[in-house]
Enzyme design. Structure first.
Site, PDB file in Angstrom:
ATOM      1  N   ARG A  88       0.876  -1.026  -0.160  1.00 24.69           N
ATOM      2  CA  ARG A  88       0.154  -0.096  -0.252  1.00 24.69           C
ATOM      3  C   ARG A  88       0.454   1.260   0.291  1.00 24.69           C
ATOM      4  O   ARG A  88       0.237   2.462   0.048  1.00 24.69           O
ATOM      5  CB  ARG A  88      -1.073   0.166   1.546  1.00 24.69           C
ATOM      6  CG  ARG A  88      -1.864  -0.135   1.019  1.00 24.69           C
ATOM      7  CD  ARG A  88      -2.751  -0.199   2.282  1.00 24.69           C
ATOM      8  NE  ARG A  88      -4.761  -0.733   2.296  1.00 24.69           N
ATOM      9  CZ  ARG A  88      -5.963  -1.601   2.567  1.00 24.69           C
ATOM     10  NH1 ARG A  88      -4.269  -2.440   2.222  1.00 24.69           N
ATOM     11  NH2 ARG A  88      -6.295  -0.716   2.699  1.00 24.69           N
ATOM     12  N   ARG A 127     -22.070  -2.200   2.861  1.00 31.54           N
ATOM     13  CA  ARG A 127     -21.082  -3.851   2.895  1.00 31.54           C
ATOM     14  C   ARG A 127     -21.708  -3.613   4.064  1.00 31.54           C
ATOM     15  O   ARG A 127     -20.869  -3.236   5.156  1.00 31.54           O
ATOM     16  CB  ARG A 127     -19.143  -3.002   2.692  1.00 31.54           C
ATOM     17  CG  ARG A 127     -18.993  -4.402   2.611  1.00 31.54           C
ATOM     18  CD  ARG A 127     -17.772  -4.359   1.659  1.00 31.54           C
ATOM     19  NE  ARG A 127     -16.278  -3.385   2.868  1.00 31.54           N
ATOM     20  CZ  ARG A 127     -15.537  -3.257   2.445  1.00 31.54           C
ATOM     21  NH1 ARG A 127     -15.117  -3.815   1.214  1.00 31.54           N
ATOM     22  NH2 ARG A 127     -14.215  -2.700   3.536  1.00 31.54           N
ATOM     23  N   ARG A 154     -18.330  -3.392   9.131  1.00 34.96           N
ATOM     24  CA  ARG A 154     -16.953  -2.925   9.553  1.00 34.96           C
ATOM     25  C   ARG A 154     -16.778  -1.182  10.043  1.00 34.96           C
ATOM     26  O   ARG A 154     -17.255  -1.010  10.034  1.00 34.96           O
ATOM     27  CB  ARG A 154     -16.067  -3.167   8.431  1.00 34.96           C
ATOM     28  CG  ARG A 154     -15.325  -4.465   8.296  1.00 34.96           C
ATOM     29  CD  ARG A 154     -14.580  -4.438   7.112  1.00 34.96           C
ATOM     30  NE  ARG A 154     -13.258  -4.042   6.758  1.00 34.96           N
ATOM     31  CZ  ARG A 154     -12.373  -3.248   5.957  1.00 34.96           C
ATOM     32  NH1 ARG A 154     -12.670  -4.381   5.057  1.00 34.96           N
ATOM     33  NH2 ARG A 154     -11.403  -2.525   5.993  1.00 34.96           N
ATOM     34  N   ARG A 165      -9.805   6.935   3.891  1.00 34.69           N
ATOM     35  CA  ARG A 165      -9.007   5.961   3.465  1.00 34.69           C
ATOM     36  C   ARG A 165      -8.518   5.988   2.196  1.00 34.69           C
ATOM     37  O   ARG A 165      -7.935   5.491   1.465  1.00 34.69           O
ATOM     38  CB  ARG A 165     -10.195   4.955   3.159  1.00 34.69           C
ATOM     39  CG  ARG A 165      -9.964   3.976   5.138  1.00 34.69           C
ATOM     40  CD  ARG A 165     -11.288   2.838   5.835  1.00 34.69           C
ATOM     41  NE  ARG A 165     -11.153   1.460   5.050  1.00 34.69           N
ATOM     42  CZ  ARG A 165     -12.073   1.106   4.786  1.00 34.69           C
ATOM     43  NH1 ARG A 165     -13.116   1.062   4.554  1.00 34.69           N
ATOM     44  NH2 ARG A 165     -11.844   0.213   3.940  1.00 34.69           N
TER      45      ARG A 165
HETATM   46  P1  AMP Z   1      -8.613  -3.564   4.016  1.00 35.88           P
HETATM   47  O1  AMP Z   1      -9.755  -4.392   4.240  1.00 35.88           O
HETATM   48  O2  AMP Z   1      -7.387  -3.944   2.876  1.00 35.88           O
HETATM   49  O3  AMP Z   1      -9.107  -2.278   4.148  1.00 35.88           O
HETATM   50  O4  AMP Z   1      -7.557  -3.111   5.274  1.00 35.88           O
HETATM   51  C1  AMP Z   1      -7.850  -2.418   6.703  1.00 35.88           C
HETATM   52  C2  AMP Z   1      -7.303  -1.750   7.294  1.00 35.88           C
HETATM   53  O5  AMP Z   1      -6.158  -2.231   7.621  1.00 35.88           O
HETATM   54  C3  AMP Z   1      -7.003  -0.251   6.876  1.00 35.88           C
HETATM   55  O6  AMP Z   1      -6.737   0.645   6.844  1.00 35.88           O
HETATM   56  C4  AMP Z   1      -5.136  -0.442   7.263  1.00 35.88           C
HETATM   57  O7  AMP Z   1      -5.389   0.517   8.651  1.00 35.88           O
HETATM   58  C5  AMP Z   1      -4.789  -1.866   7.256  1.00 35.88           C
HETATM   59  N1  AMP Z   1      -4.186  -1.676   6.920  1.00 35.88           N
HETATM   60  C6  AMP Z   1      -4.394  -2.897   5.892  1.00 35.88           C
HETATM   61  N2  AMP Z   1      -3.188  -3.529   5.112  1.00 35.88           N
HETATM   62  C7  AMP Z   1      -2.716  -2.160   5.262  1.00 35.88           C
HETATM   63  C8  AMP Z   1      -1.228  -2.231   4.756  1.00 35.88           C
HETATM   64  N3  AMP Z   1      -0.706  -3.098   3.755  1.00 35.88           N
HETATM   65  N4  AMP Z   1      -0.680  -0.988   5.162  1.00 35.88           N
HETATM   66  C9  AMP Z   1      -0.963  -0.203   6.277  1.00 35.88           C
HETATM   67  N5  AMP Z   1      -2.001  -0.518   6.863  1.00 35.88           N
HETATM   68  C10 AMP Z   1      -3.425  -1.570   6.471  1.00 35.88           C
END
Ligand code: AMP
Length: 207
Positions: A88, A127, A154, A165
Site C-alpha cells: 500500500r 457493505r 466493519r 481511507r
Molecule cells: P483493508 O481490509 O485492506 O481495507 O484494510 C483495513 C485497514 O487495515 C486499513 O485501513 C489499514 O488501517 C490497515 N491495513 C491493511 N493493509 C495494510 C497495509 N498494507 N499497510 C498499512 N495498513 C494496512
C-alpha cells in the site's frame, strides 16, 4: 501464480480474490484480514493496529512488512499467492520486491481493480461482512447467503472513515500504479461492473 491485487478500498479486491482462490486454490494473503484477526484475538499486533484501522490510516510500514514477510515463508505460498491490500506504500512495494527476489518467486501480475471513488463511498457504507466466513455482502443480506452466519458492518465502513481511507489511498497507494506499470506488470480492469463480469476480465488477464 504470484499476484498482487491493487485498487482502492471497496474496489472489489476481496471479492475477486475469493473467486481466484476458489478456482486456483491459492492462499489469500489479505493484510486487512490478518490485522482484523489480530484485533479480534487481542494480540500485541492487534492492539498496535486498532487505532490506525479505526481512523482509516495505514498501520506503520515496519509492522506490516514484517507480517507479510513472515507469511511468505510459509510453505503454502510456494505454489503461488494472492496479495490483497499489500503493498500500500512505495516502501512496502520495494520490500516485497526484495523478499520475492530473495525467494526467487517474482510477481506475475499486478491487477488494478479500478472504480470511481464516489461509487466506492456508496459501496462501502452499505457493505456488510459475515462474522463466520468473511463473505462480503451488502446491507440487504440479513444473514450470510453462503453460510447463514451473522452479517456485520466493519468499524471503518462509515462515511468519514471511508473518505479518509480514500484520501490515504490517493496519496500513499495510487503511486504504486505507476510503479507496477514501470515493471510491466500492471493490468487495469474496470471494477464498476457485475463481479462475475469483472472476474472474466481478471481471468483473461492471467491467461
Ligand atoms: P483493508 O481490509 O485492506 O481495507 O484494510 C483495513 C485497514 O487495515 C486499513 O485501513 C489499514 O488501517 C490497515 N491495513 C491493511 N493493509 C495494510 C497495509 N498494507 N499497510 C498499512 N495498513 C494496512
Amino acid at each position: 501464480m504470484n499476484i498482487v491485487l491493487l485498487g482502492a478500498p471497496g474496489a472489489g479486491k476481496g471479492t475477486q480474490a475469493a473467486k481466484l482462490i476458489e478456482e486456483y486454490n491459492l492462499p489469500h494473503i489479505s493484510t486487512g484480514d490478518m490485522l482484523r484477526a489480530a484485533v479480534k484475538a487481542g494480540t500485541e499486533l492487534g492492539l498496535k493496529a486498532k487505532g490506525y484501522m479505526d481512523a482509516g490510516d495505514l498501520v506503520p510500514d515496519d509492522v506490516i512488512i514484517g507480517l507479510v514477510t513472515e507469511r511468505l515463508q510459509e510453505p503454502d505460498t510456494e505454489a503461488g499467492f494472492i496479495l490483497d491490500g499489500f503493498p500500500r506504500t512505495s516502501a512496502q512495494a520495494v520490500a516485497l520486491d526484495a523478499e520475492l527476489s530473495k525467494l526467487e518467486r517474482p510477481l506475475d501480475a499486478a491487477l488494478l481493480i479500478d472504480v470511481d471513488p464516489e461509487v466506492i463511498v456508496g459501496r462501502l457504507c452499505s457493505r456488510r461482512m459475515c462474522r463466520e466466513c468473511g463473505h462480503i455482502g451488502t446491507v440487504a443480506d440479513a444473514t450470510c447467503p453462503k453460510c447463514g452466519g451473522e452479517m456485520y458492518q466493519r468499524d471503518d465502513d462509515n462515511e468519514a472513515t471511508v473518505r479518509n481511507r480514500l484520501d490515504v489511498y490517493e496519496k500513499s497507494t495510487s503511486p504504486l500504479i505507476d510503479y507496477y506499470r514501470g515493471c510491466e506488470l500492471l493490468v487495469t480492469i474496470d471494477g464498476d461492473r457485475d463481479p462475475d463480469v469483472v472476474y472474466a476480465d481478471v481471468k483473461e488477464a492471467l491467461a
